[in-house]
Design an enzyme around this catalytic site. Structure first.
Site, PDB file in Angstrom:
ATOM      1  N   TYR A   1     -15.080  -9.192   1.098  1.00 44.86           N
ATOM      2  CA  TYR A   1     -16.228  -8.409   1.242  1.00 44.86           C
ATOM      3  C   TYR A   1     -16.205  -7.080   0.248  1.00 44.86           C
ATOM      4  CZ  TYR A   1     -13.719  -4.569   3.622  1.00 44.86           C
ATOM      5  OH  TYR A   1     -12.726  -3.538   4.174  1.00 44.86           O
TER       6      TYR A   1
ATOM      7  N   LYS B   1      -9.697  -8.020  -0.849  1.00 43.36           N
ATOM      8  CA  LYS B   1     -10.633  -7.104   0.069  1.00 43.36           C
ATOM      9  C   LYS B   1     -11.092  -8.524   1.025  1.00 43.36           C
ATOM     10  CE  LYS B   1     -13.942  -3.640   0.361  1.00 43.36           C
ATOM     11  NZ  LYS B   1     -12.928  -2.379   1.365  1.00 43.36           N
TER      12      LYS B   1
ATOM     13  N   GLU C   1      -0.921   2.567   1.384  1.00 44.02           N
ATOM     14  CA  GLU C   1      -2.341   2.989   1.312  1.00 44.02           C
ATOM     15  C   GLU C   1      -2.555   3.624   3.031  1.00 44.02           C
ATOM     16  OE1 GLU C   1      -5.114   0.038   0.500  1.00 44.02           O
ATOM     17  OE2 GLU C   1      -4.155  -1.289   1.390  1.00 44.02           O
TER      18      GLU C   1
ATOM     19  N   LEU D   1      -5.153  -2.101  -1.869  1.00 45.68           N
ATOM     20  CA  LEU D   1      -6.576  -2.534  -2.279  1.00 45.68           C
ATOM     21  C   LEU D   1      -6.527  -1.513  -3.669  1.00 45.68           C
ATOM     22  CD1 LEU D   1      -9.003  -4.183  -1.504  1.00 45.68           C
ATOM     23  CD2 LEU D   1     -10.065  -1.951  -0.969  1.00 45.68           C
TER      24      LEU D   1
END
Ligand code: PDD
Length: 286
Positions: free
Chosen positions: A34, A148, A180, A204
């Site tokens: 996505y 993702k 992250e 990401l």
């Protein structure tokens, strides 16, 4: 407000009428990817970067991109037009399609393509004035965090753990290094320099992260892409989290302790203003 309109496999239709068969591999396996794209004044922000990352995610799961960039752009523009006037947030998803449940890839299945728009809710001014709290947690996710993927259960459990602790985000550590946030990238101000972990399979490649690095460079703000240890994070003068929906948020409390003096720091103030100026230039561009 009028009924939200989404795109599903070739048709524009009311969101609450859009249906996907239960055998969709997205539903059964979380087998899909996505993107979330902010839209300011009707213009998708950094669309080319999002489409490039989508393509990378699809390549990484061995799923051919079902649409060209031109087709994606046209669909996204149509969905924007069908929806609210104000700022929006486009969510798009591609799954491996509908097939009899079997772990191996199906043969000739058509991927499911879905695009919807949500109103973009501006970050609460209170959060900008006071910053947010974060907690550190062990990064329990898999080895391909650069994809993702729609399979977000670990991220969801980590975010919820932060929310249950009264914090807004979980900052994740793997082998004592920051990766992250549960749904954001992380920056820290260390010895007066902006630092963010390097891109790789542990995180990401955030579009907002890349823009902050780019803007830092343009405005002569020293910025290093290198590992951040737990120790460094705990003593950082400033910590920020970045994402398409939260933009750049100052983290003013970490694990219940103040970060710096417990208020949004001067470098964040500067970068936030630069970022908003950049957005406004895009708003005004014809
Ligand atoms: N998530 N890391 C993770 C794990 C994320 O889920 C996100 C964003 C980011 C920031 O990436 P970007 O700057 O491209 O938004 C980093 C989106 C917003 C979401 O899942 O809703």
């Amino acid at each position: 407000m009028s009924e939200p309109i989404c795109y599903l496999n070739g048709d524009y239709q009311p969101l609450d009428e859009a249906c996907v068969p239960v055998l969709d591999r997205g539903f059964i396996f979380g087998d899909g990817v996505y993107e979330v794209i902010p839209v300011y004044a009707g213009k998708p922000f950094r669309l080319d970067h999002h489409l490039e990352r989508l393509n990378d995610s699809l390549n990484n799961i061995y799923l051919a991109n079902p649409l060209s960039d031109e087709q994606w752009t046209r669909i996204i523009q149509q969905v924007i037009m069908h929806n609210a006037e104000g700022d929006q947030s486009i969510y798009l998803q591609v799954t491996r399609g509908v097939a009899k449940r079997d772990h191996g890839f199906p043969g000739e299945t058509r991927p499911t393509v879905f695009v919807m728009s949500n109103p973009f809710s501006a970050v609460d001014t209170k959060l900008l004035e006071e910053g947010v709290g974060a907690i550190t947690l062990e990064d329990i996710r898999w080895q391909y965090c650069h994809i993702k993927s729609i399979a977000l259960l670990p991220n969801i459990l980590l975010r919820q753990q932060a929310l249950n602790a009264g914090a807004a985000e979980a900052i994740l550590l793997k082998a004592d290094k920051v990766t992250e946030g549960a749904a954001s990238n992380v920056f820290a101000v260390l010895d007066g320099k902006l630092v963010t972990p390097p891109k790789g399979e542990c995180l990401l490649p955030g579009i907002t992260r890349d823009l902050v690095v780019e803007l830092a460079d343009k405005h002569d703000i020293a910025c290093e892409q290198r590992d951040i240890s737990r120790e460094e994070l705990l003593h950082a003068a400033e910590i920020w989290i970045t994402s398409s929906t939260r933009e750049i948020l100052p983290v003013t409390h970490l694990d219940g302790h103040p970060v710096g003096d417990g208020l949004p720091g001067p470098l964040w103030q500067k970068m936030y203003a630069i970022y908003q100026d950049h957005k406004n230039e895009l708003r005004q561009a014809t």
